[in-house]
Design a protein around this motif. Structure first.
Motif, mmCIF file in Angstrom:
data_model
loop_
_atom_site.group_PDB
_atom_site.id
_atom_site.type_symbol
_atom_site.label_atom_id
_atom_site.label_comp_id
_atom_site.label_asym_id
_atom_site.label_seq_id
_atom_site.Cartn_x
_atom_site.Cartn_y
_atom_site.Cartn_z
ATOM 1 N N VAL A 1 -7.578 -8.531 2.819
ATOM 2 C CA VAL A 1 -6.549 -7.519 2.538
ATOM 3 C C VAL A 1 -5.738 -7.215 3.802
ATOM 4 O O VAL A 1 -4.508 -7.258 3.795
ATOM 5 C CB VAL A 1 -7.183 -6.211 1.984
ATOM 6 C CG1 VAL A 1 -6.124 -5.121 1.841
ATOM 7 C CG2 VAL A 1 -7.876 -6.474 0.650
ATOM 8 N N ALA B 1 -0.776 -2.074 3.626
ATOM 9 C CA ALA B 1 -1.990 -2.021 2.786
ATOM 10 C C ALA B 1 -3.208 -2.322 3.649
ATOM 11 O O ALA B 1 -3.209 -3.273 4.428
ATOM 12 C CB ALA B 1 -1.893 -3.038 1.656
ATOM 13 N N ILE C 1 -7.794 -1.621 3.976
ATOM 14 C CA ILE C 1 -9.056 -1.042 3.509
ATOM 15 C C ILE C 1 -10.070 -1.084 4.647
ATOM 16 O O ILE C 1 -9.872 -1.812 5.622
ATOM 17 C CB ILE C 1 -9.636 -1.818 2.294
ATOM 18 C CG1 ILE C 1 -9.843 -3.299 2.657
ATOM 19 C CG2 ILE C 1 -8.730 -1.692 1.073
ATOM 20 C CD1 ILE C 1 -10.678 -4.070 1.629
ATOM 21 N N GLY D 1 -0.640 7.906 0.848
ATOM 22 C CA GLY D 1 -0.958 7.939 2.279
ATOM 23 C C GLY D 1 0.215 7.592 3.175
ATOM 24 O O GLY D 1 1.357 8.016 2.948
ATOM 25 N N PRO E 1 -1.596 3.348 14.353
ATOM 26 C CA PRO E 1 -1.931 4.773 14.270
ATOM 27 C C PRO E 1 -3.306 5.060 14.864
ATOM 28 O O PRO E 1 -4.187 4.198 14.857
ATOM 29 C CB PRO E 1 -1.961 5.047 12.755
ATOM 30 C CG PRO E 1 -1.371 3.846 12.092
ATOM 31 C CD PRO E 1 -1.595 2.706 13.031
ATOM 32 N N GLY F 1 1.767 4.782 3.654
ATOM 33 C CA GLY F 1 2.809 3.957 3.027
ATOM 34 C C GLY F 1 3.826 4.817 2.290
ATOM 35 O O GLY F 1 5.042 4.588 2.372
ATOM 36 N N GLY G 1 0.837 -1.195 0.000
ATOM 37 C CA GLY G 1 0.000 0.000 0.000
ATOM 38 C C GLY G 1 0.869 1.241 0.000
ATOM 39 O O GLY G 1 0.517 2.271 0.572
HETATM 40 P P1 NAD Z 1 -4.904 4.784 2.041
HETATM 41 O O1 NAD Z 1 -6.262 4.278 1.649
HETATM 42 O O2 NAD Z 1 -4.593 6.210 1.805
HETATM 43 O O3 NAD Z 1 -3.766 3.881 1.374
HETATM 44 C C1 NAD Z 1 -3.856 2.491 1.402
HETATM 45 C C2 NAD Z 1 -3.113 1.960 0.201
HETATM 46 O O4 NAD Z 1 -3.242 0.532 0.197
HETATM 47 C C3 NAD Z 1 -3.660 2.459 -1.130
HETATM 48 O O5 NAD Z 1 -2.620 2.928 -1.962
HETATM 49 C C4 NAD Z 1 -4.330 1.235 -1.711
HETATM 50 O O6 NAD Z 1 -4.320 1.191 -3.136
HETATM 51 C C5 NAD Z 1 -3.485 0.112 -1.120
HETATM 52 N N1 NAD Z 1 -4.189 -1.164 -1.139
HETATM 53 C C6 NAD Z 1 -5.488 -1.408 -0.821
HETATM 54 N N2 NAD Z 1 -5.771 -2.697 -1.033
HETATM 55 C C7 NAD Z 1 -4.643 -3.284 -1.486
HETATM 56 C C8 NAD Z 1 -4.329 -4.596 -1.897
HETATM 57 N N3 NAD Z 1 -5.240 -5.567 -1.891
HETATM 58 N N4 NAD Z 1 -3.065 -4.862 -2.308
HETATM 59 C C9 NAD Z 1 -2.111 -3.875 -2.333
HETATM 60 N N5 NAD Z 1 -2.370 -2.602 -1.971
HETATM 61 C C10 NAD Z 1 -3.632 -2.314 -1.553
HETATM 62 O O7 NAD Z 1 -4.776 4.404 3.595
HETATM 63 P P2 NAD Z 1 -3.837 5.041 4.716
HETATM 64 O O8 NAD Z 1 -4.644 6.002 5.479
HETATM 65 O O9 NAD Z 1 -2.542 5.454 4.140
HETATM 66 O O10 NAD Z 1 -3.660 3.771 5.672
HETATM 67 C C11 NAD Z 1 -2.540 2.917 5.593
HETATM 68 C C12 NAD Z 1 -2.659 1.867 6.697
HETATM 69 O O11 NAD Z 1 -2.762 2.504 7.959
HETATM 70 C C13 NAD Z 1 -3.885 0.975 6.566
HETATM 71 O O12 NAD Z 1 -3.553 -0.345 6.946
HETATM 72 C C14 NAD Z 1 -4.845 1.574 7.555
HETATM 73 O O13 NAD Z 1 -5.774 0.623 8.034
HETATM 74 C C15 NAD Z 1 -3.912 2.041 8.641
HETATM 75 N N6 NAD Z 1 -4.459 3.107 9.456
HETATM 76 C C16 NAD Z 1 -4.737 4.331 8.922
HETATM 77 C C17 NAD Z 1 -5.252 5.320 9.745
HETATM 78 C C18 NAD Z 1 -5.574 6.705 9.232
HETATM 79 O O14 NAD Z 1 -6.090 7.499 9.991
HETATM 80 N N7 NAD Z 1 -5.304 7.018 7.985
HETATM 81 C C19 NAD Z 1 -5.488 5.056 11.096
HETATM 82 C C20 NAD Z 1 -5.179 3.802 11.597
HETATM 83 C C21 NAD Z 1 -4.659 2.839 10.773
#
Ligand code: NAD
Length: 253
Positions: free
Chosen positions: A121, A90, A92, A16, A193, A18, A12
């Motif tokens: 995922v 990664a 969702i 974001g 996070p 990643g 991922g």
């Molecule tokens: P985001 O949606 O901006 O980015 C996630 C990325 O993962 C995207 O580029 C997407 O294309 C990719 N992805 C989705 N399914 C995939 C798959 N099957 N194979 C490969 N890539 C895939 O999300 P983010 O906010 O950057 O979150 C990143 C991680 O942090 C996630 O695991 C999320 O659960 C976790 N998280 C985020 C937050 C937040 O506030 N943003 C809080 C807690 C945890």
């Protein structure tokens, strides 16, 4: 681990959190392999990293698909060499209440497909990528670090049976791998996070987002760089394994 010149896979990684991790680890000299689902977003991410002098390569991989993960990691090894690091980032969401009823009438239930997709995922994806990464580290006979990205929701959160279960499960993987893989000089840990300003949170209702901000002791969302800093800490601290960093501004759900 000094990440300079090490190959680190980030799932991922095209946007974001990643991408922020790729910037942070790449700026310390790591060669980053971004795994994501779309070639165009990967290309954009790689271009933005290259502009900063960071060595990066994009690999189209669906982390929930075993064949795709095996092929992707083989391609990384072929093009960059065996990985020394893997960040299972990664993720969702597909939120729904387990059962929603009004005046005794069932209105909606979480679908099995909605449950399964998030588990596939967020949890199975980490298992598959962690397995490939550990295999490469052991075969190369070099040290390794695996970081699993969980969430504040691991404690249980309304409307997130699937996500909360996956995010609790991914931390259980870190603890298990920390114990199992120490003999191969591989560490595994979790970063959880809180609410961070990314496209994931931008998709939330503004009034809900404001309520969340007010409930955080530090009164704001985190920035992607805060989470990237936590991930870099896990890489750099050679005595940190099987444990979790909760980077959430002090919020408890
Ligand atoms: P985001 O949606 O901006 O980015 C996630 C990325 O993962 C995207 O580029 C997407 O294309 C990719 N992805 C989705 N399914 C995939 C798959 N099957 N194979 C490969 N890539 C895939 O999300 P983010 O906010 O950057 O979150 C990143 C991680 O942090 C996630 O695991 C999320 O659960 C976790 N998280 C985020 C937050 C937040 O506030 N943003 C809080 C807690 C945890």
């Amino acid at each position: 681990m000094n990440v300079d010149n090490r190959v680190i896979a980030i799932t991922g990684g095209a946007r974001g959190l990643g991408l922020a991790m790729a910037e942070r680890l790449g700026s310390k000299g790591a060669r980053v392999a971004l795994l994501d689902t779309h070639r165009d977003t990967l290309d954009k991410a790689v271009a933005s990293l290259s502009e900063r002098g960071i060595q990066a390569k994009g690999f189209v991989v669906d982390v929930s698909d075993e064949a795709s993960v095996i092929e992707g990691f083989a391609a990384i090894k072929g093009e960059l060499g065996p990985v020394s690091g893997c960040v299972n980032n990664a993720g969702i969401t597909d939120d729904a209440m387990l059962v929603k009823a009004k005046e005794g009438e069932i209105e909606k239930r979480m679908s099995l497909s909605g449950w399964q997709r998030v588990i596939d995922v967020n949890l199975t994806g980490a298992f598959l990528c962690g397995r490939e990464a550990a295999t490469q580290m052991i075969e190369a006979n070099h040290a390794g670090v695996i970081v699993n990205i969980s969430s504040i929701s691991k404690a249980g959160n309304m409307g997130q049976s699937n996500y909360a279960a996956a995010k609790a499960g991914i931390h259980a993987l870190s603890v298990t791998w920390g114990k199992e893989l120490a003999r191969y000089n591989i560490r595994a840990a979790t970063v959880a996070p809180g609410f961070v300003a990314t496209e994931m949170t931008a998709a939330m209702r503004p009034d809900m987002l404001e309520r969340i901000k007010q409930s955080v002791p530090l009164k704001d969302l985190g920035e992607p760089c805060h989470i990237a800093q936590s991930v870099a800490f896990v890489f750099e601290n050679d005595y940190f394994t099987a444990r979790i960093i909760e980077c959430d501004g002090g919020l408890r759900l």
